[in-house]
Design a protein around this motif. Structure first.
Motif, PDB file in Angstrom:
ATOM      1  N   PRO A 294       0.802  -1.233   0.000  1.00 17.77           N
ATOM      2  CA  PRO A 294       0.000   0.000   0.000  1.00 17.77           C
ATOM      3  C   PRO A 294       0.833   1.281   0.000  1.00 17.77           C
ATOM      4  CG  PRO A 294      -0.840  -1.539   1.626  1.00 17.77           C
ATOM      5  CD  PRO A 294       0.442  -2.106   1.114  1.00 17.77           C
ATOM      6  N   LEU A 295       1.950   1.288   0.713  1.00 15.66           N
ATOM      7  CA  LEU A 295       2.798   2.474   0.721  1.00 15.66           C
ATOM      8  C   LEU A 295       3.411   2.718  -0.648  1.00 15.66           C
ATOM      9  CD1 LEU A 295       4.597   2.208   4.164  1.00 15.66           C
ATOM     10  CD2 LEU A 295       2.889   3.869   3.474  1.00 15.66           C
ATOM     11  N   ALA A 296       3.851   1.656  -1.313  1.00 14.30           N
ATOM     12  CA  ALA A 296       4.423   1.806  -2.651  1.00 14.30           C
ATOM     13  C   ALA A 296       3.363   2.285  -3.640  1.00 14.30           C
ATOM     14  CB  ALA A 296       5.028   0.481  -3.118  1.00 14.30           C
ATOM     15  N   GLN A 297       2.131   1.791  -3.522  1.00 13.61           N
ATOM     16  CA  GLN A 297       1.066   2.221  -4.425  1.00 13.61           C
ATOM     17  C   GLN A 297       0.763   3.712  -4.243  1.00 13.61           C
ATOM     18  OE1 GLN A 297      -2.204  -0.418  -3.681  1.00 13.61           O
ATOM     19  NE2 GLN A 297      -1.252  -2.129  -4.759  1.00 13.61           N
ATOM     20  N   HIS A 298       0.650   4.154  -3.004  1.00  9.50           N
ATOM     21  CA  HIS A 298       0.367   5.572  -2.764  1.00  9.50           C
ATOM     22  C   HIS A 298       1.538   6.456  -3.169  1.00  9.50           C
ATOM     23  CE1 HIS A 298      -3.538   5.143  -0.935  1.00  9.50           C
ATOM     24  NE2 HIS A 298      -3.079   4.127  -0.238  1.00  9.50           N
ATOM     25  N   ASP A 299       2.750   5.965  -3.009  1.00 14.26           N
ATOM     26  CA  ASP A 299       3.916   6.723  -3.451  1.00 14.26           C
ATOM     27  C   ASP A 299       3.919   6.851  -4.971  1.00 14.26           C
ATOM     28  OD1 ASP A 299       6.202   8.181  -2.928  1.00 14.26           O
ATOM     29  OD2 ASP A 299       7.527   6.432  -2.992  1.00 14.26           O
ATOM     30  N   LEU A 300       3.535   5.793  -5.672  1.00 17.70           N
ATOM     31  CA  LEU A 300       3.438   5.831  -7.131  1.00 17.70           C
ATOM     32  C   LEU A 300       2.400   6.856  -7.574  1.00 17.70           C
ATOM     33  CD1 LEU A 300       3.799   4.794 -10.050  1.00 17.70           C
ATOM     34  CD2 LEU A 300       2.227   2.957  -9.491  1.00 17.70           C
ATOM     35  N   LEU A 301       1.225   6.842  -6.937  1.00 20.10           N
ATOM     36  CA  LEU A 301       0.178   7.799  -7.307  1.00 20.10           C
ATOM     37  C   LEU A 301       0.618   9.238  -7.026  1.00 20.10           C
ATOM     38  CD1 LEU A 301      -3.010   5.942  -6.008  1.00 20.10           C
ATOM     39  CD2 LEU A 301      -2.114   6.002  -8.328  1.00 20.10           C
ATOM     40  N   ALA A 302       1.348   9.451  -5.948  1.00 18.13           N
ATOM     41  CA  ALA A 302       1.800  10.799  -5.596  1.00 18.13           C
ATOM     42  C   ALA A 302       2.915  11.285  -6.513  1.00 18.13           C
ATOM     43  CB  ALA A 302       2.275  10.830  -4.148  1.00 18.13           C
ATOM     44  N   ASN A 303       3.734  10.379  -7.020  1.00 16.58           N
ATOM     45  CA  ASN A 303       4.880  10.747  -7.858  1.00 16.58           C
ATOM     46  C   ASN A 303       4.666  10.343  -9.316  1.00 16.58           C
ATOM     47  OD1 ASN A 303       6.367  11.801  -5.673  1.00 16.58           O
ATOM     48  ND2 ASN A 303       6.940   9.733  -5.066  1.00 16.58           N
TER      49      ASN A 303
END
Length: 174
Positions: free
Chosen positions: A79-88
């Motif tokens: 989940p952290l990697a997914q949200h980081d992808l969406l943010a960046n």
């Protein structure tokens, strides 16, 4: 103990008596106590071995290492990697592409991206392989297997009390 509650002095022979009594009890009852006390002593001995100052594993750790260990243990990597992808998204797709597209969600390994127009959606479809490679290199824990690019949504003509069924206007809107 003396009669005033103070410990007896060693010169009156009570220390020798205490040592002899202790030795006798040790001979009678054995050197080790059995049951829970043995397990408790073994656990305490194991703790003291682990908590020896300057022992292995006692080096200070950086805050990043602590958080990485915590997120891995709790299963928060994906989940952290997914949200980081969406943010960046701009870093992955490029600045110009990011100005005309917006990632919406990641579900079942599919990244859904909303584009400003059908032309931008088509352009990004042609770049799908390169974007997937960027995602797999930068965010491997995100679990993105494919990308779906959507054009803009057409307005709904199904409003009001007198709407009739049918396909509506035949324009592409984008």
């Amino acid at each position: 103990m003396s009669d005033l509650g103070r410990p007896a002095r060693a010169d009156d022979g009570s220390a020798e008596l205490a040592v002899s009594v202790y030795g006798r009890f040790k001979d009678l009852f054995g050197g080790e106590r059995v049951g829970r006390d043995r397990a408790r002593r073994e656990k305490a001995a194991a703790r003291t071995v682990d908590s020896v100052p300057y022992g292995p594993g006692r080096d200070p750790k950086g805050l990043g290492d602590v958080f990485e260990n915590l997120t891995t243990r709790l299963g928060w990597d994906s989940p952290l990697a997914q949200h980081d992808l969406l943010a960046n998204w701009a870093v992955v797709s490029g600045d110009e592409n990011a100005q005309h597209s917006e990632p919406l969600s990641i579900a079942d390994g599919v990244l859904v991206v909303q584009c400003d127009s059908t032309a931008w959606a088509t352009q990004l479809r042609h770049m799908r392989h390169d974007i997937l490679v960027q995602i797999s290199e930068r965010y491997p824990q995100a679990g993105v297997e494919s990308i779906r690019f959507q054009g803009p949504g057409a307005p709904s003509w199904k409003k009001g009390p007198r709407s009739i069924p049918g396909r509506g206007p035949r324009d592409t809107y984008g």
